[in-house]
Design a protein around this motif. Structure first.
Motif, PDB file in Angstrom:
ATOM      1  N   VAL A 173       0.849  -1.199   0.000  1.00  0.00           N
ATOM      2  CA  VAL A 173       0.000   0.000   0.000  1.00  0.00           C
ATOM      3  C   VAL A 173       0.881   1.246   0.000  1.00  0.00           C
ATOM      4  O   VAL A 173       0.612   2.216  -0.730  1.00  0.00           O
ATOM      5  N   CYS A 174       1.942   1.206   0.793  1.00  0.00           N
ATOM      6  CA  CYS A 174       2.845   2.364   0.871  1.00  0.00           C
ATOM      7  C   CYS A 174       3.537   2.593  -0.476  1.00  0.00           C
ATOM      8  O   CYS A 174       3.611   3.720  -0.969  1.00  0.00           O
ATOM      9  N   MET A 175       4.034   1.516  -1.103  1.00  0.00           N
ATOM     10  CA  MET A 175       4.677   1.684  -2.410  1.00  0.00           C
ATOM     11  C   MET A 175       3.678   2.209  -3.439  1.00  0.00           C
ATOM     12  O   MET A 175       4.008   3.095  -4.231  1.00  0.00           O
ATOM     13  N   GLU A 176       2.474   1.648  -3.437  1.00  0.00           N
ATOM     14  CA  GLU A 176       1.465   2.116  -4.402  1.00  0.00           C
ATOM     15  C   GLU A 176       1.160   3.598  -4.191  1.00  0.00           C
ATOM     16  O   GLU A 176       0.997   4.353  -5.162  1.00  0.00           O
ATOM     17  N   HIS A 177       1.096   4.009  -2.936  1.00  0.00           N
ATOM     18  CA  HIS A 177       0.820   5.425  -2.663  1.00  0.00           C
ATOM     19  C   HIS A 177       1.954   6.307  -3.201  1.00  0.00           C
ATOM     20  O   HIS A 177       1.705   7.344  -3.818  1.00  0.00           O
ATOM     21  N   LEU A 178       3.197   5.883  -2.945  1.00  0.00           N
ATOM     22  CA  LEU A 178       4.337   6.692  -3.397  1.00  0.00           C
ATOM     23  C   LEU A 178       4.418   6.748  -4.918  1.00  0.00           C
ATOM     24  O   LEU A 178       4.880   7.744  -5.498  1.00  0.00           O
ATOM     25  N   LEU A 179       3.963   5.674  -5.571  1.00  0.00           N
ATOM     26  CA  LEU A 179       4.045   5.618  -7.036  1.00  0.00           C
ATOM     27  C   LEU A 179       2.818   6.214  -7.714  1.00  0.00           C
ATOM     28  O   LEU A 179       2.881   6.605  -8.878  1.00  0.00           O
ATOM     29  N   GLY A 180       1.727   6.280  -7.006  1.00  0.00           N
ATOM     30  CA  GLY A 180       0.479   6.771  -7.613  1.00  0.00           C
ATOM     31  C   GLY A 180       0.592   8.230  -8.007  1.00  0.00           C
ATOM     32  O   GLY A 180       1.157   9.052  -7.300  1.00  0.00           O
ATOM     33  N   GLY A 181       0.081   8.519  -9.182  1.00  0.00           N
ATOM     34  CA  GLY A 181       0.056   9.917  -9.618  1.00  0.00           C
ATOM     35  C   GLY A 181       1.345  10.385 -10.263  1.00  0.00           C
ATOM     36  O   GLY A 181       1.433  11.521 -10.737  1.00  0.00           O
ATOM     37  N   GLN A 182       2.391   9.545 -10.298  1.00  0.00           N
ATOM     38  CA  GLN A 182       3.643   9.942 -10.960  1.00  0.00           C
ATOM     39  C   GLN A 182       3.644   9.445 -12.399  1.00  0.00           C
ATOM     40  O   GLN A 182       3.266   8.297 -12.659  1.00  0.00           O
ATOM     41  N   GLY A 183       4.094  10.280 -13.303  1.00  0.00           N
ATOM     42  CA  GLY A 183       4.207   9.867 -14.697  1.00  0.00           C
ATOM     43  C   GLY A 183       5.544   9.198 -14.955  1.00  0.00           C
ATOM     44  O   GLY A 183       6.528   9.508 -14.285  1.00  0.00           O
ATOM     45  N   THR A 184       5.589   8.276 -15.893  1.00  0.00           N
ATOM     46  CA  THR A 184       6.848   7.569 -16.181  1.00  0.00           C
ATOM     47  C   THR A 184       7.914   8.504 -16.746  1.00  0.00           C
ATOM     48  O   THR A 184       9.087   8.191 -16.717  1.00  0.00           O
ATOM     49  N   SER A 185       7.481   9.662 -17.283  1.00  0.00           N
ATOM     50  CA  SER A 185       8.467  10.553 -17.882  1.00  0.00           C
ATOM     51  C   SER A 185       8.903  11.659 -16.917  1.00  0.00           C
ATOM     52  O   SER A 185       9.652  12.547 -17.311  1.00  0.00           O
ATOM     53  N   GLU A 186       8.415  11.626 -15.697  1.00  0.00           N
ATOM     54  CA  GLU A 186       8.790  12.653 -14.729  1.00  0.00           C
ATOM     55  C   GLU A 186      10.297  12.601 -14.450  1.00  0.00           C
ATOM     56  O   GLU A 186      10.799  11.624 -13.899  1.00  0.00           O
ATOM     57  N   PRO A 187      11.052  13.657 -14.843  1.00  0.00           N
ATOM     58  CA  PRO A 187      12.518  13.574 -14.739  1.00  0.00           C
ATOM     59  C   PRO A 187      13.033  13.650 -13.310  1.00  0.00           C
ATOM     60  O   PRO A 187      14.148  13.247 -13.044  1.00  0.00           O
ATOM     61  N   GLU A 188      12.252  14.199 -12.416  1.00  0.00           N
ATOM     62  CA  GLU A 188      12.735  14.404 -11.051  1.00  0.00           C
ATOM     63  C   GLU A 188      12.317  13.268 -10.130  1.00  0.00           C
ATOM     64  O   GLU A 188      12.394  13.383  -8.916  1.00  0.00           O
ATOM     65  N   PHE A 189      11.842  12.161 -10.693  1.00  0.00           N
ATOM     66  CA  PHE A 189      11.288  11.079  -9.893  1.00  0.00           C
ATOM     67  C   PHE A 189      11.785   9.747 -10.445  1.00  0.00           C
ATOM     68  O   PHE A 189      11.827   9.540 -11.648  1.00  0.00           O
ATOM     69  N   ALA A 190      12.166   8.862  -9.547  1.00  0.00           N
ATOM     70  CA  ALA A 190      12.572   7.519  -9.995  1.00  0.00           C
ATOM     71  C   ALA A 190      12.223   6.522  -8.894  1.00  0.00           C
ATOM     72  O   ALA A 190      12.183   6.881  -7.718  1.00  0.00           O
ATOM     73  N   TRP A 191      11.953   5.287  -9.301  1.00  0.00           N
ATOM     74  CA  TRP A 191      11.719   4.267  -8.275  1.00  0.00           C
ATOM     75  C   TRP A 191      12.593   3.055  -8.560  1.00  0.00           C
ATOM     76  O   TRP A 191      12.981   2.805  -9.708  1.00  0.00           O
ATOM     77  N   PHE A 192      12.894   2.363  -7.494  1.00  0.00           N
ATOM     78  CA  PHE A 192      13.810   1.231  -7.572  1.00  0.00           C
ATOM     79  C   PHE A 192      13.178   0.063  -6.832  1.00  0.00           C
ATOM     80  O   PHE A 192      12.963   0.137  -5.617  1.00  0.00           O
ATOM     81  N   TRP A 193      12.835  -0.945  -7.604  1.00  0.00           N
ATOM     82  CA  TRP A 193      12.236  -2.162  -7.053  1.00  0.00           C
ATOM     83  C   TRP A 193      13.127  -2.743  -5.963  1.00  0.00           C
ATOM     84  O   TRP A 193      14.342  -2.777  -6.177  1.00  0.00           O
ATOM     85  N   PRO A 194      12.587  -3.230  -4.850  1.00  0.00           N
ATOM     86  CA  PRO A 194      11.168  -3.171  -4.529  1.00  0.00           C
ATOM     87  C   PRO A 194      10.777  -2.076  -3.541  1.00  0.00           C
ATOM     88  O   PRO A 194       9.587  -1.875  -3.309  1.00  0.00           O
ATOM     89  N   LEU A 195      11.737  -1.308  -2.985  1.00  0.00           N
ATOM     90  CA  LEU A 195      11.404  -0.539  -1.778  1.00  0.00           C
ATOM     91  C   LEU A 195      11.836   0.920  -1.784  1.00  0.00           C
ATOM     92  O   LEU A 195      11.771   1.563  -0.738  1.00  0.00           O
ATOM     93  N   LEU A 196      12.254   1.485  -2.921  1.00  0.00           N
ATOM     94  CA  LEU A 196      12.791   2.848  -2.890  1.00  0.00           C
ATOM     95  C   LEU A 196      12.134   3.757  -3.911  1.00  0.00           C
ATOM     96  O   LEU A 196      11.871   3.335  -5.044  1.00  0.00           O
ATOM     97  N   VAL A 198      12.837   7.904  -5.257  1.00  0.00           N
ATOM     98  CA  VAL A 198      13.737   9.054  -5.150  1.00  0.00           C
ATOM     99  C   VAL A 198      13.090  10.245  -5.839  1.00  0.00           C
ATOM    100  O   VAL A 198      12.616  10.138  -6.975  1.00  0.00           O
ATOM    101  N   ARG A 199      13.045  11.377  -5.147  1.00  0.00           N
ATOM    102  CA  ARG A 199      12.500  12.616  -5.720  1.00  0.00           C
ATOM    103  C   ARG A 199      13.543  13.713  -5.576  1.00  0.00           C
ATOM    104  O   ARG A 199      14.204  13.796  -4.548  1.00  0.00           O
ATOM    105  N   ARG A 200      13.624  14.545  -6.589  1.00  0.00           N
ATOM    106  CA  ARG A 200      14.505  15.718  -6.496  1.00  0.00           C
ATOM    107  C   ARG A 200      13.653  16.969  -6.691  1.00  0.00           C
ATOM    108  O   ARG A 200      12.822  17.038  -7.601  1.00  0.00           O
ATOM    109  N   SER A 201      13.839  17.926  -5.811  1.00  0.00           N
ATOM    110  CA  SER A 201      13.173  19.210  -5.940  1.00  0.00           C
ATOM    111  C   SER A 201      14.240  20.278  -5.785  1.00  0.00           C
ATOM    112  O   SER A 201      14.675  20.581  -4.662  1.00  0.00           O
ATOM    113  N   GLY A 202      14.729  20.820  -6.901  1.00  0.00           N
ATOM    114  CA  GLY A 202      15.858  21.747  -6.843  1.00  0.00           C
ATOM    115  C   GLY A 202      17.056  21.037  -6.244  1.00  0.00           C
ATOM    116  O   GLY A 202      17.403  19.923  -6.650  1.00  0.00           O
ATOM    117  N   PRO A 203      17.678  21.637  -5.210  1.00  0.00           N
ATOM    118  CA  PRO A 203      18.872  21.002  -4.630  1.00  0.00           C
ATOM    119  C   PRO A 203      18.543  19.905  -3.622  1.00  0.00           C
ATOM    120  O   PRO A 203      19.447  19.209  -3.151  1.00  0.00           O
TER     121      PRO A 203
END
Ligand code: FES
Length: 277
Positions: A173-196, A198-203
């Motif tokens: 549920v937690c992973m689905e929440h973190l992944l929900g609403g993110q687009g695959t092309s979002e450059p500032e966002f990445a996920w790493f199976w199974p538990l991570l 990563v988001r970048r907002s400026g620095p």
């Protein structure tokens, strides 16, 4: 280390049963690299952090020379957890049950006479040392000796701190929440199976680490790199409230909200489940 038991085939994604979590221990969490903590959480000699991650009880420790190790948190006397403290700083580990003692590298040092091991062969009573990698300011470990994996790139920012949030939900549920609403092309966002995630907002780089504690209890480590930790606390609390709400929805049979990344996550789950036999 003892050989792993035979894996159990899982048919469907389940968010509410301990049996499913036990099966995931071997189908998902014994495969590949898992994050344990930020290097900064065990930054000084003698620092340790103990976690139960996906059913595996492990101990990250920095020895007196500054080297990091990941050990099985399972005493070689009767297989009980050597330490019950989630974190701290120590000179050595003395098992709270009968007093077997280990150094910071996991080497057996001594035991009280009534419970001394008869066989004194060097090494046979040491704690099991797990494969370990330090990547992007994080410590990773593997249960089954993973040889390759995908790790986050180095953020280039110093670790500022980690927010620990206890959430009454299943890890998925937690992973689905973190992944929900993110687009695959979002450059500032990445996920790493199974538990991570990563988001970048400026620095500022946030690494969100899901820690599956039990089938209905999850910890979220929000590792903050290059920014103020305090500024992220509200977001962590919002995640907790949302995940606990979504857990109730799953228990009632409401499926996860669809997104491309949630679909990718479910695909990886299906592959992991199918790989069991
Ligand atoms: S279980 Fe650790 S000393 Fe007995």
């Amino acid at each position: 280390m003892r050989p792993l038991k035979r894996r159990v085939r899982i048919q469907t994604i389940d968010y509410t049963q301990g049996d499913a979590f036990q099966a995931e221990k071997r189908t998902v969490f014994s495969q590949g690299w898992l994050p344990l903590c930020a290097e900064g959480q065990i930054g000084k000699p003698g620092d340790f952090l103990a976690q139960s991650i996906g059913g595996w009880s492990v101990l990250g420790v920095r020895d007196q020379a500054g080297a990091v190790r990941v050990l099985r948190n399972a005493c070689r006397h009767q297989n009980m957890p050597v330490t019950a403290q989630p974190s701290g700083n120590c000179q050595n580990f003395r098992c709270r049950f009968h007093g077997w003692t280990y150094d910071l590298q996991g080497k057996f040092l001594s035991a009280p006479p009534p419970v001394e091991p008869a066989d004194k062969t060097p090494g046979i009573h040491d704690l099991a040392v797990l494969p370990m990698r330090q990547m992007a300011g994080l410590v990773f470990f593997a249960i089954e000796g993973a040889s390759s994996g995908f790790f986050p790139p180095d953020s280039g920012q110093p670790w500022s701190g980690t927010i620990v949030t206890d959430i009454a939900c299943n890890w998925k549920v937690c992973m689905e929440h973190l992944l929900g609403g993110q687009g695959t092309s979002e450059p500032e966002f990445a996920w790493f199976w199974p538990l991570l995630v990563v988001r970048r907002s400026g620095p500022v780089v946030l690494v969100e680490q899901v820690v599956p504690h039990t089938f209905l209890r999850t910890k979220l480590f929000t590792h903050v790199f290059g920014g103020a930790v305090e500024a992220q606390k509200f977001s962590a609390e919002s995640t907790k409230a949302a995940c606990e709400h979504e857990q109730k929805e799953r228990a009632d049979g409401t499926p996860a909200r669809g997104s491309a990344l949630v679909a990718q996550f479910h695909q990886r789950l299906a592959e992991a489940y199918a790989g069991s036999s």
